[in-house]
Design a protein around this motif. Structure first.
Motif, PDB file in Angstrom:
ATOM      1  N   ILE A 281       0.834  -1.202   0.000  1.00 57.66           N
ATOM      2  CA  ILE A 281       0.000   0.000   0.000  1.00 57.66           C
ATOM      3  C   ILE A 281       0.870   1.254   0.000  1.00 57.66           C
ATOM      4  CG2 ILE A 281      -1.622   1.340   1.414  1.00 57.66           C
ATOM      5  CD1 ILE A 281      -2.989  -1.283   2.141  1.00 57.66           C
ATOM      6  N   GLN A 282       1.974   1.225   0.730  1.00 52.40           N
ATOM      7  CA  GLN A 282       2.897   2.367   0.707  1.00 52.40           C
ATOM      8  C   GLN A 282       3.413   2.633  -0.703  1.00 52.40           C
ATOM      9  OE1 GLN A 282       5.800   1.106   3.699  1.00 52.40           O
ATOM     10  NE2 GLN A 282       5.021   2.659   5.094  1.00 52.40           N
ATOM     11  N   LEU A 283       3.767   1.570  -1.420  1.00 48.19           N
ATOM     12  CA  LEU A 283       4.277   1.727  -2.781  1.00 48.19           C
ATOM     13  C   LEU A 283       3.175   2.160  -3.741  1.00 48.19           C
ATOM     14  CD1 LEU A 283       6.733  -1.288  -3.107  1.00 48.19           C
ATOM     15  CD2 LEU A 283       7.312   1.140  -3.064  1.00 48.19           C
ATOM     16  N   LEU A 284       1.972   1.628  -3.569  1.00 45.62           N
ATOM     17  CA  LEU A 284       0.856   2.070  -4.405  1.00 45.62           C
ATOM     18  C   LEU A 284       0.657   3.575  -4.257  1.00 45.62           C
ATOM     19  CD1 LEU A 284      -1.733  -0.809  -3.760  1.00 45.62           C
ATOM     20  CD2 LEU A 284      -0.583  -0.319  -5.923  1.00 45.62           C
ATOM     21  N   GLN A 285       0.638   4.036  -3.018  1.00 42.21           N
ATOM     22  CA  GLN A 285       0.418   5.461  -2.766  1.00 42.21           C
ATOM     23  C   GLN A 285       1.554   6.314  -3.328  1.00 42.21           C
ATOM     24  OE1 GLN A 285      -0.097   5.116   1.524  1.00 42.21           O
ATOM     25  NE2 GLN A 285      -2.287   5.521   1.325  1.00 42.21           N
ATOM     26  N   SER A 286       2.797   5.837  -3.186  1.00 47.57           N
ATOM     27  CA  SER A 286       3.929   6.623  -3.697  1.00 47.57           C
ATOM     28  C   SER A 286       3.943   6.670  -5.222  1.00 47.57           C
ATOM     29  CB  SER A 286       5.249   6.042  -3.175  1.00 47.57           C
ATOM     30  OG  SER A 286       5.486   4.751  -3.708  1.00 47.57           O
ATOM     31  N   ASN A 287       3.234   5.736  -5.863  1.00 45.11           N
ATOM     32  CA  ASN A 287       3.101   5.730  -7.322  1.00 45.11           C
ATOM     33  C   ASN A 287       1.806   6.394  -7.788  1.00 45.11           C
ATOM     34  OD1 ASN A 287       5.249   3.872  -8.941  1.00 45.11           O
ATOM     35  ND2 ASN A 287       5.053   3.207  -6.819  1.00 45.11           N
ATOM     36  N   GLY A 288       1.143   7.105  -6.892  1.00 46.84           N
ATOM     37  CA  GLY A 288      -0.055   7.844  -7.248  1.00 46.84           C
ATOM     38  C   GLY A 288      -1.296   6.992  -7.402  1.00 46.84           C
ATOM     39  N   ILE A 289      -1.275   5.781  -6.862  1.00 45.81           N
ATOM     40  CA  ILE A 289      -2.430   4.885  -6.936  1.00 45.81           C
ATOM     41  C   ILE A 289      -3.155   4.933  -5.595  1.00 45.81           C
ATOM     42  CG2 ILE A 289      -3.195   2.502  -7.276  1.00 45.81           C
ATOM     43  CD1 ILE A 289      -0.607   2.067  -8.913  1.00 45.81           C
ATOM     44  N   ARG A 290      -4.419   5.312  -5.622  1.00 47.15           N
ATOM     45  CA  ARG A 290      -5.174   5.492  -4.391  1.00 47.15           C
ATOM     46  C   ARG A 290      -5.760   4.159  -3.906  1.00 47.15           C
ATOM     47  NH1 ARG A 290      -9.594   9.444  -6.380  1.00 47.15           N
ATOM     48  NH2 ARG A 290      -9.475   7.882  -8.059  1.00 47.15           N
ATOM     49  N   TYR A 305       0.423  -4.741  11.681  1.00 46.59           N
ATOM     50  CA  TYR A 305       0.714  -4.126  10.388  1.00 46.59           C
ATOM     51  C   TYR A 305      -0.544  -3.534   9.750  1.00 46.59           C
ATOM     52  CZ  TYR A 305       5.531  -5.829   9.729  1.00 46.59           C
ATOM     53  OH  TYR A 305       6.874  -6.043   9.831  1.00 46.59           O
ATOM     54  N   SER A 306      -1.696  -4.128  10.027  1.00 45.49           N
ATOM     55  CA  SER A 306      -2.920  -3.678   9.362  1.00 45.49           C
ATOM     56  C   SER A 306      -3.352  -2.289   9.814  1.00 45.49           C
ATOM     57  CB  SER A 306      -4.055  -4.686   9.599  1.00 45.49           C
ATOM     58  OG  SER A 306      -4.447  -4.698  10.950  1.00 45.49           O
ATOM     59  N   ASP A 307      -2.816  -1.808  10.932  1.00 52.64           N
ATOM     60  CA  ASP A 307      -3.196  -0.493  11.452  1.00 52.64           C
ATOM     61  C   ASP A 307      -2.046   0.501  11.454  1.00 52.64           C
ATOM     62  OD1 ASP A 307      -5.864  -1.241  12.020  1.00 52.64           O
ATOM     63  OD2 ASP A 307      -5.240  -2.177  13.898  1.00 52.64           O
ATOM     64  N   MET A 308      -0.915   0.158  10.825  1.00 49.56           N
ATOM     65  CA  MET A 308       0.270   1.013  10.903  1.00 49.56           C
ATOM     66  C   MET A 308       0.225   2.191   9.934  1.00 49.56           C
ATOM     67  SD  MET A 308       3.437  -1.678  11.397  1.00 49.56           S
ATOM     68  CE  MET A 308       4.669  -0.412  11.061  1.00 49.56           C
ATOM     69  N   GLY A 309      -0.360   2.014   8.772  1.00 52.50           N
ATOM     70  CA  GLY A 309      -0.280   3.037   7.744  1.00 52.50           C
ATOM     71  C   GLY A 309      -1.427   4.020   7.772  1.00 52.50           C
ATOM     72  N   SER A 310      -1.414   4.925   6.817  1.00 52.44           N
ATOM     73  CA  SER A 310      -2.477   5.928   6.719  1.00 52.44           C
ATOM     74  C   SER A 310      -3.798   5.300   6.298  1.00 52.44           C
ATOM     75  CB  SER A 310      -2.079   7.019   5.717  1.00 52.44           C
ATOM     76  OG  SER A 310      -1.820   6.461   4.430  1.00 52.44           O
ATOM     77  N   VAL A 311      -3.730   4.148   5.620  1.00 53.26           N
ATOM     78  CA  VAL A 311      -4.921   3.390   5.249  1.00 53.26           C
ATOM     79  C   VAL A 311      -4.896   2.071   6.003  1.00 53.26           C
ATOM     80  CG1 VAL A 311      -6.166   2.251   3.369  1.00 53.26           C
ATOM     81  CG2 VAL A 311      -4.993   4.431   2.945  1.00 53.26           C
ATOM     82  N   HIS A 312      -5.843   1.901   6.901  1.00 51.16           N
ATOM     83  CA  HIS A 312      -5.900   0.652   7.660  1.00 51.16           C
ATOM     84  C   HIS A 312      -6.428  -0.466   6.763  1.00 51.16           C
ATOM     85  CE1 HIS A 312      -6.005   2.858  11.811  1.00 51.16           C
ATOM     86  NE2 HIS A 312      -4.959   3.182  11.061  1.00 51.16           N
ATOM     87  N   ILE A 313      -5.845  -1.649   6.928  1.00 50.03           N
ATOM     88  CA  ILE A 313      -6.036  -2.726   5.964  1.00 50.03           C
ATOM     89  C   ILE A 313      -7.185  -3.645   6.362  1.00 50.03           C
ATOM     90  CG2 ILE A 313      -4.928  -4.668   4.803  1.00 50.03           C
ATOM     91  CD1 ILE A 313      -2.215  -3.314   5.507  1.00 50.03           C
ATOM     92  N   THR A 314      -8.115  -3.850   5.433  1.00 49.49           N
ATOM     93  CA  THR A 314      -9.138  -4.880   5.608  1.00 49.49           C
ATOM     94  C   THR A 314      -8.441  -6.233   5.616  1.00 49.49           C
ATOM     95  OG1 THR A 314     -10.895  -3.599   4.557  1.00 49.49           O
ATOM     96  CG2 THR A 314     -11.137  -6.000   4.539  1.00 49.49           C
ATOM     97  N   SER A 315      -8.678  -7.011   6.667  1.00 47.63           N
ATOM     98  CA  SER A 315      -7.888  -8.227   6.844  1.00 47.63           C
ATOM     99  C   SER A 315      -8.734  -9.321   7.461  1.00 47.63           C
ATOM    100  CB  SER A 315      -6.679  -7.934   7.742  1.00 47.63           C
ATOM    101  OG  SER A 315      -5.767  -9.003   7.762  1.00 47.63           O
ATOM    102  N   TYR A 316      -8.477 -10.540   7.036  1.00 45.11           N
ATOM    103  CA  TYR A 316      -9.137 -11.697   7.645  1.00 45.11           C
ATOM    104  C   TYR A 316      -8.375 -12.088   8.902  1.00 45.11           C
ATOM    105  CZ  TYR A 316     -12.461 -12.284   3.906  1.00 45.11           C
ATOM    106  OH  TYR A 316     -13.506 -12.076   3.036  1.00 45.11           O
ATOM    107  N   ALA A 317      -9.103 -12.161   9.997  1.00 44.36           N
ATOM    108  CA  ALA A 317      -8.493 -12.406  11.308  1.00 44.36           C
ATOM    109  C   ALA A 317      -8.649 -13.865  11.701  1.00 44.36           C
ATOM    110  CB  ALA A 317      -9.133 -11.503  12.364  1.00 44.36           C
ATOM    111  N   HIS A 318      -7.647 -14.352  12.379  1.00 46.49           N
ATOM    112  CA  HIS A 318      -7.776 -15.630  13.068  1.00 46.49           C
ATOM    113  C   HIS A 318      -7.612 -15.359  14.549  1.00 46.49           C
ATOM    114  CE1 HIS A 318      -3.193 -16.160  12.139  1.00 46.49           C
ATOM    115  NE2 HIS A 318      -3.473 -15.040  12.743  1.00 46.49           N
ATOM    116  N   ASN A 319      -7.819 -16.339  15.334  1.00 49.42           N
ATOM    117  CA  ASN A 319      -7.644 -16.210  16.770  1.00 49.42           C
ATOM    118  C   ASN A 319      -6.419 -17.014  17.160  1.00 49.42           C
ATOM    119  OD1 ASN A 319      -7.728 -16.392  19.563  1.00 49.42           O
ATOM    120  ND2 ASN A 319      -9.967 -16.412  19.642  1.00 49.42           N
ATOM    121  N   PRO A 320      -5.228 -16.370  17.242  1.00 48.06           N
ATOM    122  CA  PRO A 320      -4.023 -17.138  17.564  1.00 48.06           C
ATOM    123  C   PRO A 320      -4.099 -17.814  18.917  1.00 48.06           C
ATOM    124  CG  PRO A 320      -3.599 -14.776  17.696  1.00 48.06           C
ATOM    125  CD  PRO A 320      -4.955 -14.936  17.071  1.00 48.06           C
TER     126      PRO A 320
END
Length: 355
Positions: A281-290, A305-320
């Motif tokens: 996602i960081q690379l997409l954004q730096s290449n002008g891709i929203r 990692y899913s909450d680190m960036g400016s866009v929080h990532i939709t992610s499938y969760a498991h219960n470790p």
């Protein structure tokens, strides 16, 4: 992530309890430990201080720290836990719940890390053969590839030591495996993106772990069932070496090439996990891709990692925690000659900003 001295203390704690220093009764000197583990003297001192607080050693600067008699556990109560990585991502929570469950049955744990390296796995298995344990809970190394260490696993099984695998097992071994339902997860990810109107869906998968192949198969199955074309040109495979280059060395050229050449042809991507989705996602954004306006991204693990960036990532969760408790309970059942069988744990969607 665990800081360096905590990680070093964990490694030394495991080796002490496995009896690796019984011949001398003491640890190497601070300088020797510094050179052996490629850390500073200050890191070594902090790790030794932590072990001294726990009552495992008595510090003797300059001549090695004496190991106290109470530190070495009898092998009859030891369970060996072998994971790919100890100090980051999803593994701390998983290990905590495995150890908590085993504590209920008064087992001690010896924790080893392979770094997903076959050579390190072999060293650890040889140690376990030399110092037998009651049971082995293991996350295999590069489980999608042929493995030369199966001979050692077979020897451990012939000794009567039960083995339970986490996340993925070697197909030729007859062993219980507790894992996420990865095939279903890949299928669900595509179904979810299709529900958002996407039909041009690409993916990034890990090639040397069986989980990557399972998620890929579910991904392809969903496209087939929806009569969508298989996106051979819109797929990227990476391996453990690529992962290290990306996360540890900051080398992003191979991922940048994918963004520049392939991402123009898709409107959505399914990622193997959050570790790869975050730099993508960081690379997409730096290449002008929203994200998600131009490309939606869905991932797996719902890690930090899913909450680190400016866009929080939709992610499938498991219960470790649930996965860890299931694995530990299965191993205990086998130790006590009770039945245990392989099980898969379902994923559930945590919808955020990237889709």
């Amino acid at each position: 992530m665990a800081i360096k001295y905590v990680q070093l203390a964990s490694t030394l704690r495991t080796d002490i309890r496995a009896g690796m220093f019984q011949s001398t009764g003491k640890l190497p000197t601070e300088m020797q430990l510094s050179n052996q583990y490629n850390v500073s003297r200050q890191t070594v001192r902090q790790a030794l201080a932590l072990l001294a607080q726990e009552g495992l050693i008595e510090k003797r600067q300059g001549s090695g720290s004496r190991i106290l008699d109470s530190a070495v556990q009898m092998s009859g109560s030891n369970i060996a836990i072998v994971t790919s990585y100890i100090n980051d991502y999803i593994f701390p929570a998983l290990l905590q719940n495995v150890q908590s469950e085993l504590d209920r049955y008064h087992y001690s744990t010896l924790v080893y890390s392979t770094g997903n390296q076959i050579s390190r796995e072999r060293e650890i298995l040889k140690t376990i053969l030399e110092r037998p344990v009651r049971g082995l809970l293991v996350e295999g190394v590069k489980t999608a590839l042929p493995n030369p260490n199966l001979d050692l696993y077979e020897r451990i099984q012939k000794m009567g030591t039960p083995i339970v695998f986490l996340h993925g097992a070697y197909p030729s071994l007859d062993a219980v495996c507790i894992s996420d339902d990865n095939e279903s997860g890949g299928y669900q990810a595509v179904e979810y993106l299709m529900s958002k109107g996407h039909t041009k869906i690409g993916g990034i998968f890990k090639s040397d772990d069986i989980q990557g192949h399972q998620r890929y198969y579910g991904f392809l199955s969903a496209l087939r069932d929806a009569n969508l074309p298989f996106p051979d040109r819109q797929l990227l495979w990476y391996n453990t070496v690529d992962r290290y280059a990306l996360l540890e060395l900051g080398q992003r050229e191979w991922l940048q090439h994918f963004v520049e050449t392939t991402c123009k042809e898709v409107t959505a991507l399914v990622c193997y996990n959050d570790e790869i989705a975050h730099p993508l996602i960081q690379l997409l954004q730096s290449n002008g891709i929203r994200v998600p306006e131009d490309i939606a991204v869905v991932s797996f693990d719902n890690s930090y990692y899913s909450d680190m960036g400016s866009v929080h990532i939709t992610s499938y969760a498991h219960n470790p925690g649930h996965l860890g408790r299931l694995a530990a309970q299965s191993l205990v059942n086998l130790i006590h000659n009770r039945p245990a069988q392989s099980q898969t744990v379902p994923w559930h969607l945590i919808e955020k900003q990237s889709s």
